[in-house]
Scaffold this active site. Sequence first.
Site, PDB file in Angstrom:
ATOM      1  CB  CYS A   1       9.894  -7.796  -8.017  1.00  0.00           C
ATOM      2  SG  CYS A   1       8.625  -9.070  -7.842  1.00  0.00           S
TER       3      CYS A   1
ATOM      4  CD  GLU B   1       1.920   4.121  -4.734  1.00  0.00           C
ATOM      5  OE1 GLU B   1       2.909   4.593  -4.175  1.00  0.00           O
ATOM      6  OE2 GLU B   1       1.957   3.563  -5.855  1.00  0.00           O
TER       7      GLU B   1
ATOM      8  CB  CYS C   1       3.829  -0.719  -8.431  1.00  0.00           C
ATOM      9  SG  CYS C   1       3.991  -1.910  -7.174  1.00  0.00           S
TER      10      CYS C   1
ATOM     11  CB  CYS D   1      -3.451   0.108 -11.655  1.00  0.00           C
ATOM     12  SG  CYS D   1      -2.171  -0.955 -11.018  1.00  0.00           S
TER      13      CYS D   1
ATOM     14  CB  CYS E   1       8.839  -3.662  -7.419  1.00  0.00           C
ATOM     15  SG  CYS E   1       7.289  -3.236  -6.654  1.00  0.00           S
TER      16      CYS E   1
ATOM     17  CB  CYS F   1       4.949  -6.417  -1.985  1.00  0.00           C
ATOM     18  SG  CYS F   1       4.827  -7.957  -2.922  1.00  0.00           S
TER      19      CYS F   1
HETATM   20  S1  SF4 Z   1       6.193  -6.280  -8.536  1.00  0.00           S
HETATM   21 FE1  SF4 Z   1       6.304  -5.298  -6.509  1.00  0.00          FE
HETATM   22  S2  SF4 Z   1       4.249  -5.454  -5.702  1.00  0.00           S
HETATM   23 FE2  SF4 Z   1       4.363  -6.908  -7.414  1.00  0.00          FE
HETATM   24  S3  SF4 Z   1       4.994  -8.871  -6.489  1.00  0.00           S
HETATM   25 FE3  SF4 Z   1       6.896  -7.843  -7.072  1.00  0.00          FE
HETATM   26  S4  SF4 Z   1       7.552  -6.688  -5.234  1.00  0.00           S
HETATM   27 FE4  SF4 Z   1       5.384  -7.255  -4.977  1.00  0.00          FE
END
Ligand code: SF4
Length: 377
Positions: A123, A91, A362, A112, A126, A119
């Site tokens: 987190c 994205e 995201c 962005c 996310c 990932c």
């Molecule tokens: S916010 Fe999302 S994309 Fe960014 S490091 Fe954390 S899990 Fe990964």
Amino acid sequence: MLPDIKSLTREELERQFKTWNEPAYRVPQLLDWLYARRATGWDAMSNLPKSLREKLRENFSLHTLELARKQGAADTTQKFLWRLADGQFIETVLIPANPALYGEASDRHTLCLSTQVGCAYGCKFCASGLDGWKRNLEPHEIIEQVLAVERWKNAARGTGHEAQGQAAPSPKPTASRLVDNLVIMGMGEPLANYENLLKALKTLNAPWGGGIGARKITISTSGLAPQIRRLANEPMQFRLAISLHGATDAVRERIMPVNKKYPLTELVAACDDYQKLKGRMITLEFILIAGVNDALAQTRPLAVLANRLYAKVNLIPYNPVDGLPWQRPSEEVCEGFLAALEKLGVTATLRREKGGDIDAACGQLRLKTERELASTT
Ligand code: SF4
């Protein structure tokens, strides 16, 4: 698979052309086709001799991103879902003028960028980490996000496709620029793909490449302390943003598993180093999540961190994500948190969210598309 031409630095191209006994002036001609005119094929490069175009074709690929889906209307936040050569999705989000976001009065279009497919950092707020990490993006896949959006915009301007919400056809080459600022905070942890990211940013920063000033490029990290120190020693003056989201280890650990590896004392020490070496203001990103980190008790430790680092705080009300339980706090709670921080002498902004209606958090559009595709196969 052939290496992509846009993953090569200018120096690497110069060496390659020397080996081929091609005159040095051909390199800037090629760069002009790649980055100013955003050519999508070798045949368009009409001032390069046919023999050179053949050598390039035989030795390098010239990938462009395929637009799989787009959300958002003209002059609002727009999200692009690209299909990569291996079928993976990433994205890119185009955010129109918002002077409050990163303190740039002349901020016109911020893009962005993603740096990884998926990932590994998980987190808790996310969508990008929900299905884990798949792979790092190559330098050309990071660079191409800028070129593809600019190509798309130029084509849309010329054809009206944007207004009709359709994918635009290949544009004519043009040197006009759309993107003024970059924020590296899309899918993936940028500093976990350090070499490829830096290679891409050097091209995007170079006058012969993207022409985007290093001070207009913000790299956002979940807090990889050793890589922050490494970045501090790079010659380029990138801005640094930290996804903080918790001002004490107990709260941050609930949201950011990376905090177990690099707790706040270690993260803040690395930021101190960055600040000292670069003399740049750091931004602390703080997503406000109802009942998790939005208590006023967080404002004092947050103010201590921000004041120590001379950092600015960006408060971002949480965008709920399908499959995750957390909620956005009320407007009143967000405004109260901002006011408390300001009272403690912190420079802070509250994002009155752009893009909440378009799966802007995201990774959401990618996840949605992959799941739709999985359910139809
Ligand atoms: S916010 Fe999302 S994309 Fe960014 S490091 Fe954390 S899990 Fe990964």
